[in-house]
Design an enzyme around this catalytic site. Structure first.
Site, PDB file in Angstrom:
ATOM      1  N   ASP A 169      -2.258  24.021 -31.641  1.00  0.00           N
ATOM      2  CA  ASP A 169      -3.528  24.697 -31.382  1.00  0.00           C
ATOM      3  C   ASP A 169      -4.681  23.716 -31.197  1.00  0.00           C
ATOM      4  O   ASP A 169      -5.803  24.124 -30.895  1.00  0.00           O
ATOM      5  CB  ASP A 169      -3.860  25.695 -32.504  1.00  0.00           C
ATOM      6  CG  ASP A 169      -4.035  25.026 -33.876  1.00  0.00           C
ATOM      7  OD1 ASP A 169      -4.036  23.784 -33.968  1.00  0.00           O
ATOM      8  OD2 ASP A 169      -4.167  25.777 -34.874  1.00  0.00           O
ATOM      9  N   SER A 208     -10.630  26.094 -42.712  1.00  0.00           N
ATOM     10  CA  SER A 208      -9.182  26.264 -42.584  1.00  0.00           C
ATOM     11  C   SER A 208      -8.361  24.993 -42.754  1.00  0.00           C
ATOM     12  O   SER A 208      -7.207  25.064 -43.180  1.00  0.00           O
ATOM     13  CB  SER A 208      -8.852  26.907 -41.224  1.00  0.00           C
ATOM     14  OG  SER A 208      -9.395  26.153 -40.159  1.00  0.00           O
ATOM     15  N   HIS A 237      -5.879  22.437 -35.999  1.00  0.00           N
ATOM     16  CA  HIS A 237      -5.449  22.262 -37.390  1.00  0.00           C
ATOM     17  C   HIS A 237      -4.489  21.087 -37.540  1.00  0.00           C
ATOM     18  O   HIS A 237      -3.651  20.842 -36.669  1.00  0.00           O
ATOM     19  CB  HIS A 237      -4.784  23.543 -37.894  1.00  0.00           C
ATOM     20  CG  HIS A 237      -5.710  24.713 -37.918  1.00  0.00           C
ATOM     21  ND1 HIS A 237      -5.638  25.742 -37.006  1.00  0.00           N
ATOM     22  CD2 HIS A 237      -6.751  24.995 -38.748  1.00  0.00           C
ATOM     23  CE1 HIS A 237      -6.598  26.620 -37.275  1.00  0.00           C
ATOM     24  NE2 HIS A 237      -7.276  26.194 -38.323  1.00  0.00           N
TER      25      HIS A 237
END
Length: 256
Positions: free
Chosen positions: A230, A28, A233
Site C-alpha cells: 500500500d 496506524s 505502512h
C-alpha cells in the site's frame, strides 16, 4: 463408591504490575500493519524478535495488565485488529540490550494509537488525548514508572499545507500537555519521523518532526524502511527494525 467432586479450575492469577512503562501512541504505523492486507487481514506471522515474554506486559482495553503479544493494539480501538507493530520488538530489545530482565524488570506497554488520525485530533480535551492520558494514569496506579512516550504519527498531516505548517506547533503543544497532565515535566519522548504519506507535504511534516528541540525529545527516522504494497505502512521486517531503533534511542539518551 462415590468419588469427591473435583474442585473447579481457578482462573489464572493476573501478572504483577509492570515496572518500566512505555506509552505507544500515534496512528496506524504505531498500531502496526506488518503482515496485514485489506481483504485478507493479518497473516499471523510473529517474527522471533516480537514473540511474547512473561516479563513484557500490556495494558488491555479493560485497563488490566496481561502478557503482551502481537497484535498489541488488537482491542485499541475495539474491533480493529491489524498486525505487527514496533512495540514488542522494542520491549524485547530493551530487555536484551539493557542488561536483561533482572536490570530492566517487567516492561509495560500501554497501546493508545489510532489509525488515520491527524495531530489536531490529539488535542487536549479531545477523546483520543484524554483516553491516552487516562490509560497512562491507570498504568501506574499499582506502582511502576512511565519511562517514555513513543510517538509515530504524521502521515495524515501531509495532505494539506495548513496541516503540515501547523504540525510542529501542534506536536510541541501535545508534548507539553502530556507532561503537564501526567505530572512528568521531563518525560522522555521518542518520536518517529514518517516514511510515507502524501508526497506533496511529507517533507514539511518530516522537517517539523526532525527540528523539534524541546528537552528530552529525540527523533528516529523511519525513512528508507520497507513499506507494504500500500506504500503507506511498514512491513513486518521494518517494524522489527523500528522497534530496535526505538530501543537504541531510549538506551542511548534516557537509560540510567
Amino acid at each position: 463408591m462415590a468419588t469427591a467432586a473435583s474442585a473447579p479450575a481457578q482462573p489464572p492469577s493476573p501478572p504483577p504490575p509492570a515496572e518500566h512503562i512505555f506509552i505507544l501512541s500515534g496512528q496506524s504505523n504505531m498500531v502496526g500493519h506488518g503482515g496485514f492486507t485489506r481483504g485478507h487481514g493479518w497473516d499471523g506471522v510473529v517474527p522471533p524478535e516480537s514473540r511474547p515474554d512473561p516479563s513484557v506486559l500490556r495494558l488491555s482495553a479493560a485497563l488490566l495488565w496481561e502478557e503482551a503479544r502481537e497484535p498489541l493494539h488488537r482491542d485499541i480501538p475495539t474491533g480493529k485488529t491489524r498486525g505487527v507493530g514496533p512495540g514488542m520488538a522494542f520491549a524485547n530489545a530493551l530487555r536484551e540490550r539493557g542488561g536483561g530482565a533482572g536490570r530492566v524488570g517487567r516492561v509495560g506497554l500501554v497501546p493508545c494509537a489510532v489509525g488515520s488520525t491527524a495531530i489536531r485530533k490529539w488535542a487536549r480535551g479531545g477523546h483520543l488525548y484524554e483516553s491516552m492520558v487516562r490509560r497512562a494514569r491507570e498504568s501506574v496506579k499499582d506502582g511502576g514508572e512511565i519511562k517514555a512516550l513513543l510517538w509515530y504519527q504524521g502521515e495524515s498531516d501531509t495532505a494539506a499545507e495548513h496541516d503540515a505548517e501547523a504540525y510542529r506547533g501542534n506536536m510541541e503543544a501535545l508534548i507539553k500537555n502530556v507532561r503537564g497532565d501526567l505530572g512528568l515535566p521531563s518525560l522522555p519522548v521518542i518520536q518517529v519521523a514518517i516514511a510515507s504519506g502524501n508526497e506533496r507535504y511529507m517533507d514539511r511534516v518530516r522537517r517539523a518532526q526532525l527540528e523539534i528541540e524541546l528537552p528530552n525529545v529525540v527523533c528516529v527516522d523511519a525513512m528508507g524502511l520497507p513499506l507494504n504494497d500500500d506504500h503507506l505502512h511498514l512491513t513486518t521486517h521494518a517494524q522489527v527494525r523500528l522497534g530496535h531503533m526505538l530501543a537504541d534511542a531510549y538506551l542511548q539518551h534516557f537509560a540510567p
